[in-house]
Scaffold this active site. Structure first.
Site, PDB file in Angstrom:
ATOM      1  CB  CYS A   1      -1.004  -0.041   1.155  1.00  0.00           C
ATOM      2  SG  CYS A   1      -2.426   1.029   0.857  1.00  0.00           S
TER       3      CYS A   1
ATOM      4  CG  HIS B   1      -3.252  -3.235   4.451  1.00  0.00           C
ATOM      5  ND1 HIS B   1      -2.034  -2.733   4.833  1.00  0.00           N
ATOM      6  CD2 HIS B   1      -3.839  -2.247   3.724  1.00  0.00           C
ATOM      7  CE1 HIS B   1      -1.901  -1.495   4.383  1.00  0.00           C
ATOM      8  NE2 HIS B   1      -2.976  -1.172   3.700  1.00  0.00           N
TER       9      HIS B   1
END
Ligand code: GLN
Length: 214
Positions: free
Chosen positions: A95, A192
């Site tokens: 990310c 995630h």
């Protein structure tokens, strides 16, 4: 350091480590042991001396403010990271650090956070955050599952391979069905979850490449 030691460098764990990304470190060190090697875990935060003989590099996500904090330091070590990548060092960037391994991230308040350009990708904050569980399909790893939460929409340059294709969720930008990016042994992803506990094949890929390089 013995030949059977695999040195894992975690980038910016103080500022870039959200939604359980530290689980990636736990899984990697545990699986390194299960494969008969000895893990050595090193953390790198802004201002630290960049360690030598690194075998695997991992980094997590962060708030825009965390990305602001590490930007200057990241640009300083950018050439070192790119050299490691050229030499085949396996890396996993999630990310916020995935975005900054690209060219830049333009945030929702309009400022630009520069990246190191290891991936030919650019990221622009979109009108809404892309949040939720995500499933992608990857030619190298099969189904990859995780959780995403980002404002940035990432667009891949021509010739950049995505990590996977979206089955459910938004991925890189919610428009072109791509998720993540690959360059040599470097993986970038929005997932995630954390990623590696849910997708141990990716952990084993990183370990395998590190062992081959040795
Ligand atoms: N701050 C970035 C964004 O919102 C990255 C978020 C994250 O790492 N989860 O797009």
């Amino acid at each position: 350091m013995s030949d059977r030691t695999i040195k894992v460098l975690q980038l910016y764990p103080r500022d870039m480590n959200i939604y359980g990304d530290s689980g990636n470190t736990l899984v990697l060190t545990q699986r390194i042991k299960w494969h008969g090697y000895t893990p050595e875990l090193v953390s790198y935060n802004p201002g630290d001396k960049f360690p030598v003989d690194v075998d695997i590099v991992i980094g997590g996500g962060g708030q825009d403010s965390g990305q602001d904090k590490i930007q200057e330091d990241l640009l300083k070590i950018g050439d070192t990271l790119k050299q490691l990548a050229e030499n085949g060092t396996p890396m996993l960037m999630i990310c916020g650090l995935y975005q900054l391994f690209g060219k830049f991230f333009k945030t929702s308040d309009g400022h630009v956070i520069q990246g190191i350009g290891l991936f030919d990708i650019e990221t622009h904050a979109g009108p809404e955050r892309l949040i939720g569980n995500i499933i992608t399909q990857s030619p190298d790893f099969g189904d990859i599952i995780g959780y995403e939460n980002h404002s940035g929409q990432t667009f891949l340059g021509e010739g950049v391979s995505p990590l996977g294709t979206i089955i459910k969720g938004a991925g890189n930008n919610g428009q072109d069905d791509t998720e993540g990016a690959r360059y040599k042994n470097v993986i970038g992803s929005y997932l995630h979850g954390s990623l590696l506990p849910k997708n141990p094949a990716i952990a084993d890929f990183l370990i395998e490449k590190a062992a081959e390089n040795k």
